[in-house]
Design a protein around this motif. Structure first.
Motif, PDB file in Angstrom:
ATOM      1  N   GLN A  41     -14.781  54.516  24.057  1.00  0.00           N
ATOM      2  CA  GLN A  41     -13.765  54.551  25.104  1.00  0.00           C
ATOM      3  C   GLN A  41     -14.224  55.550  26.166  1.00  0.00           C
ATOM      4  OE1 GLN A  41     -10.708  55.658  22.230  1.00  0.00           O
ATOM      5  NE2 GLN A  41      -9.482  53.944  23.012  1.00  0.00           N
ATOM      6  N   LEU A  42     -14.345  55.069  27.403  1.00  0.00           N
ATOM      7  CA  LEU A  42     -14.808  55.913  28.498  1.00  0.00           C
ATOM      8  C   LEU A  42     -13.654  56.214  29.433  1.00  0.00           C
ATOM      9  CD1 LEU A  42     -17.225  57.249  29.950  1.00  0.00           C
ATOM     10  CD2 LEU A  42     -17.472  55.121  31.234  1.00  0.00           C
ATOM     11  N   GLY A  43     -13.337  57.491  29.570  1.00  0.00           N
ATOM     12  CA  GLY A  43     -12.351  57.957  30.536  1.00  0.00           C
ATOM     13  C   GLY A  43     -13.056  58.749  31.612  1.00  0.00           C
ATOM     14  N   GLN A  44     -12.322  59.139  32.635  1.00  0.00           N
ATOM     15  CA  GLN A  44     -12.942  59.902  33.723  1.00  0.00           C
ATOM     16  C   GLN A  44     -13.466  61.248  33.227  1.00  0.00           C
ATOM     17  OE1 GLN A  44     -13.688  58.676  36.649  1.00  0.00           O
ATOM     18  NE2 GLN A  44     -14.657  60.572  37.278  1.00  0.00           N
ATOM     19  N   ASP A  45     -12.787  61.843  32.254  1.00  0.00           N
ATOM     20  CA  ASP A  45     -13.202  63.150  31.737  1.00  0.00           C
ATOM     21  C   ASP A  45     -13.532  63.129  30.258  1.00  0.00           C
ATOM     22  OD1 ASP A  45     -12.719  64.323  34.256  1.00  0.00           O
ATOM     23  OD2 ASP A  45     -10.587  64.463  33.798  1.00  0.00           O
ATOM     24  N   THR A  46     -13.381  62.003  29.586  1.00  0.00           N
ATOM     25  CA  THR A  46     -13.577  61.955  28.144  1.00  0.00           C
ATOM     26  C   THR A  46     -14.476  60.795  27.742  1.00  0.00           C
ATOM     27  OG1 THR A  46     -11.639  60.554  27.821  1.00  0.00           O
ATOM     28  CG2 THR A  46     -11.299  62.931  27.655  1.00  0.00           C
ATOM     29  N   VAL A  47     -15.136  60.971  26.597  1.00  0.00           N
ATOM     30  CA  VAL A  47     -15.902  59.914  25.946  1.00  0.00           C
ATOM     31  C   VAL A  47     -15.542  59.974  24.466  1.00  0.00           C
ATOM     32  CG1 VAL A  47     -18.191  59.030  25.368  1.00  0.00           C
ATOM     33  CG2 VAL A  47     -17.811  60.104  27.582  1.00  0.00           C
ATOM     34  N   ARG A  48     -15.069  58.860  23.932  1.00  0.00           N
ATOM     35  CA  ARG A  48     -14.712  58.799  22.516  1.00  0.00           C
ATOM     36  C   ARG A  48     -15.515  57.687  21.852  1.00  0.00           C
ATOM     37  NH1 ARG A  48     -10.163  61.569  21.104  1.00  0.00           N
ATOM     38  NH2 ARG A  48      -8.848  62.268  22.801  1.00  0.00           N
ATOM     39  N   VAL A  49     -16.153  58.021  20.744  1.00  0.00           N
ATOM     40  CA  VAL A  49     -16.888  57.041  19.954  1.00  0.00           C
ATOM     41  C   VAL A  49     -16.163  56.898  18.632  1.00  0.00           C
ATOM     42  CG1 VAL A  49     -19.070  56.485  18.850  1.00  0.00           C
ATOM     43  CG2 VAL A  49     -19.067  57.645  21.056  1.00  0.00           C
ATOM     44  N   ASN A  50     -15.622  55.717  18.385  1.00  0.00           N
ATOM     45  CA  ASN A  50     -14.822  55.441  17.191  1.00  0.00           C
ATOM     46  C   ASN A  50     -13.727  56.485  16.989  1.00  0.00           C
ATOM     47  OD1 ASN A  50     -16.244  53.125  16.643  1.00  0.00           O
ATOM     48  ND2 ASN A  50     -17.595  54.104  15.164  1.00  0.00           N
ATOM     49  N   GLY A  51     -13.119  56.929  18.095  1.00  0.00           N
ATOM     50  CA  GLY A  51     -12.013  57.872  18.046  1.00  0.00           C
ATOM     51  C   GLY A  51     -12.406  59.331  18.105  1.00  0.00           C
ATOM     52  N   ASP A  52     -13.680  59.664  17.917  1.00  0.00           N
ATOM     53  CA  ASP A  52     -14.126  61.056  17.956  1.00  0.00           C
ATOM     54  C   ASP A  52     -14.602  61.391  19.367  1.00  0.00           C
ATOM     55  OD1 ASP A  52     -13.669  61.287  15.220  1.00  0.00           O
ATOM     56  OD2 ASP A  52     -15.699  60.593  14.743  1.00  0.00           O
ATOM     57  N   GLN A  53     -14.040  62.453  19.954  1.00  0.00           N
ATOM     58  CA  GLN A  53     -14.413  62.843  21.302  1.00  0.00           C
ATOM     59  C   GLN A  53     -15.754  63.576  21.286  1.00  0.00           C
ATOM     60  OE1 GLN A  53     -11.297  64.532  23.577  1.00  0.00           O
ATOM     61  NE2 GLN A  53     -12.623  65.227  25.209  1.00  0.00           N
ATOM     62  N   ILE A  54     -16.650  63.158  22.187  1.00  0.00           N
ATOM     63  CA  ILE A  54     -17.951  63.803  22.318  1.00  0.00           C
ATOM     64  C   ILE A  54     -18.241  63.991  23.802  1.00  0.00           C
ATOM     65  CG2 ILE A  54     -18.885  62.861  20.174  1.00  0.00           C
ATOM     66  CD1 ILE A  54     -20.417  60.835  21.837  1.00  0.00           C
ATOM     67  N   ASP A  71     -30.711  48.825  14.178  1.00  0.00           N
ATOM     68  CA  ASP A  71     -31.170  48.011  15.300  1.00  0.00           C
ATOM     69  C   ASP A  71     -30.270  46.788  15.465  1.00  0.00           C
ATOM     70  OD1 ASP A  71     -32.807  47.377  17.414  1.00  0.00           O
ATOM     71  OD2 ASP A  71     -34.147  46.150  16.182  1.00  0.00           O
ATOM     72  N   GLY A  72     -29.822  46.530  16.686  1.00  0.00           N
ATOM     73  CA  GLY A  72     -28.988  45.372  16.979  1.00  0.00           C
ATOM     74  C   GLY A  72     -27.500  45.624  16.855  1.00  0.00           C
ATOM     75  N   THR A  73     -27.093  46.863  16.620  1.00  0.00           N
ATOM     76  CA  THR A  73     -25.675  47.182  16.493  1.00  0.00           C
ATOM     77  C   THR A  73     -24.973  46.988  17.836  1.00  0.00           C
ATOM     78  OG1 THR A  73     -26.119  48.799  14.760  1.00  0.00           O
ATOM     79  CG2 THR A  73     -24.019  48.989  15.896  1.00  0.00           C
ATOM     80  N   VAL A  74     -23.819  46.358  17.803  1.00  0.00           N
ATOM     81  CA  VAL A  74     -23.048  46.101  19.017  1.00  0.00           C
ATOM     82  C   VAL A  74     -22.199  47.325  19.337  1.00  0.00           C
ATOM     83  CG1 VAL A  74     -21.263  44.647  20.050  1.00  0.00           C
ATOM     84  CG2 VAL A  74     -22.989  43.635  18.571  1.00  0.00           C
ATOM     85  N   LEU A  75     -22.245  47.765  20.600  1.00  0.00           N
ATOM     86  CA  LEU A  75     -21.409  48.862  21.079  1.00  0.00           C
ATOM     87  C   LEU A  75     -20.472  48.292  22.131  1.00  0.00           C
ATOM     88  CD1 LEU A  75     -20.709  51.902  21.219  1.00  0.00           C
ATOM     89  CD2 LEU A  75     -22.377  52.066  23.067  1.00  0.00           C
ATOM     90  N   LEU A  76     -19.186  48.293  21.830  1.00  0.00           N
ATOM     91  CA  LEU A  76     -18.178  47.807  22.764  1.00  0.00           C
ATOM     92  C   LEU A  76     -17.676  48.989  23.584  1.00  0.00           C
ATOM     93  CD1 LEU A  76     -16.164  45.543  20.313  1.00  0.00           C
ATOM     94  CD2 LEU A  76     -17.919  44.845  21.944  1.00  0.00           C
ATOM     95  N   VAL A  77     -17.760  48.875  24.911  1.00  0.00           N
ATOM     96  CA  VAL A  77     -17.357  49.950  25.810  1.00  0.00           C
ATOM     97  C   VAL A  77     -16.069  49.542  26.508  1.00  0.00           C
ATOM     98  CG1 VAL A  77     -17.998  51.348  27.804  1.00  0.00           C
ATOM     99  CG2 VAL A  77     -19.746  50.665  26.157  1.00  0.00           C
ATOM    100  N   SER A  78     -15.026  50.338  26.323  1.00  0.00           N
ATOM    101  CA  SER A  78     -13.740  50.104  26.971  1.00  0.00           C
ATOM    102  C   SER A  78     -13.551  51.154  28.058  1.00  0.00           C
ATOM    103  CB  SER A  78     -12.616  50.210  25.939  1.00  0.00           C
ATOM    104  OG  SER A  78     -11.364  50.130  26.570  1.00  0.00           O
ATOM    105  N   LEU A  79     -13.141  50.714  29.240  1.00  0.00           N
ATOM    106  CA  LEU A  79     -12.990  51.616  30.379  1.00  0.00           C
ATOM    107  C   LEU A  79     -11.519  51.928  30.627  1.00  0.00           C
ATOM    108  CD1 LEU A  79     -15.419  49.820  32.855  1.00  0.00           C
ATOM    109  CD2 LEU A  79     -15.947  51.648  31.251  1.00  0.00           C
ATOM    110  N   ALA A  80     -11.239  53.191  30.881  1.00  0.00           N
ATOM    111  CA  ALA A  80      -9.893  53.575  31.300  1.00  0.00           C
ATOM    112  C   ALA A  80      -9.718  53.174  32.768  1.00  0.00           C
ATOM    113  CB  ALA A  80      -9.697  55.079  31.134  1.00  0.00           C
ATOM    114  N   GLU A  81      -8.480  53.156  33.221  1.00  0.00           N
ATOM    115  CA  GLU A  81      -8.209  52.718  34.590  1.00  0.00           C
ATOM    116  C   GLU A  81      -8.784  53.651  35.643  1.00  0.00           C
ATOM    117  OE1 GLU A  81      -4.184  51.747  35.420  1.00  0.00           O
ATOM    118  OE2 GLU A  81      -3.946  50.582  33.594  1.00  0.00           O
ATOM    119  N   ASP A  82      -8.936  54.938  35.339  1.00  0.00           N
ATOM    120  CA  ASP A  82      -9.402  55.898  36.340  1.00  0.00           C
ATOM    121  C   ASP A  82     -10.922  56.048  36.388  1.00  0.00           C
ATOM    122  OD1 ASP A  82      -9.578  57.060  33.859  1.00  0.00           O
ATOM    123  OD2 ASP A  82      -8.859  59.025  34.493  1.00  0.00           O
ATOM    124  N   VAL A  83     -11.663  55.259  35.627  1.00  0.00           N
ATOM    125  CA  VAL A  83     -13.118  55.367  35.597  1.00  0.00           C
ATOM    126  C   VAL A  83     -13.699  54.718  36.851  1.00  0.00           C
ATOM    127  CG1 VAL A  83     -15.202  54.648  34.375  1.00  0.00           C
ATOM    128  CG2 VAL A  83     -13.222  55.427  33.109  1.00  0.00           C
TER     129      VAL A  83
END
Length: 113
Positions: free
Chosen positions: A48-61, A76-88
Motif C-alpha cells: 500500500q503506497l501513501g503519500q507519506d507511508t509504505v506498507r508491505v503486507n500491513g507492516d510499515q517500512i 522468483d516470479g512472486t506477484v507484488l500488488l501495489v495499491s495507491l492511496a488517493e493522495d499519491v
C-alpha cells in the motif's frame, strides 16, 4: 529596424541558454499481463503506497529500505500488488517503481491506475 529573422534567432538563443537539461529516470510499464502465474504455493505480496507511508503486507517500512526488506527474499516470479492511496502523485509512484526495479524477482502490478 530589426528584421524578423534576427528577433527569432535571439529568442531561440535565449530559450536554449535558459532551459535546463536534466535526465529523467525511465520506468517500464506494460498495460497487459503476460499471463504467467505466481509459483505454486506462493501467495502474492500486497504493498500500500501513501503519500507519506509504505506498507508491505500491513507492516510499515521506509521507501529507501525497500530493497533490503522482506521483499528481497521473495521467490522468483512472486506477484507484488501495489495499491495507491488517493493522495499519491506520479512522482511518488515513480520513486516506488524505481526502488522496486532493484528487485527483479518480483512481478509488479499496480492496481487502480
Amino acid at each position: 529596424m530589426t528584421s524578423l529573422i534576427d528577433v527569432i534567432f535571439l529568442l531561440l538563443l535565449f530559450f536554449m541558454l535558459t532551459s535546463t537539461f536534466s535526465q529523467f529516470a525511465e520506468v517500464e510499464l506494460s498495460a497487459a499481463s503476460s499471463g504467467a502465474v505466481a509459483p505454486s504455493g506462493t501467495p502474492p505480496l500486497f504493498l500500500q503506497l501513501g503519500q507519506d507511508t509504505v506498507r508491505v503486507n500491513g507492516d510499515q517500512i521506509a521507501l529507501d529500505t525497500l530493497p533490503t526488506s522482506a521483499l528481497a527474499e521473495a521467490p522468483d516470479g512472486t506477484v507484488l500488488l501495489v495499491s495507491l492511496a488517493e493522495d499519491v502523485d506520479a512522482q511518488r509512484l515513480t520513486d516506488l517503481l524505481v526502488a522496486l526495479r532493484r528487485l527483479p524477482a518480483l512481478r509488479v502490478s499496480v492496481l487502480g491506475v
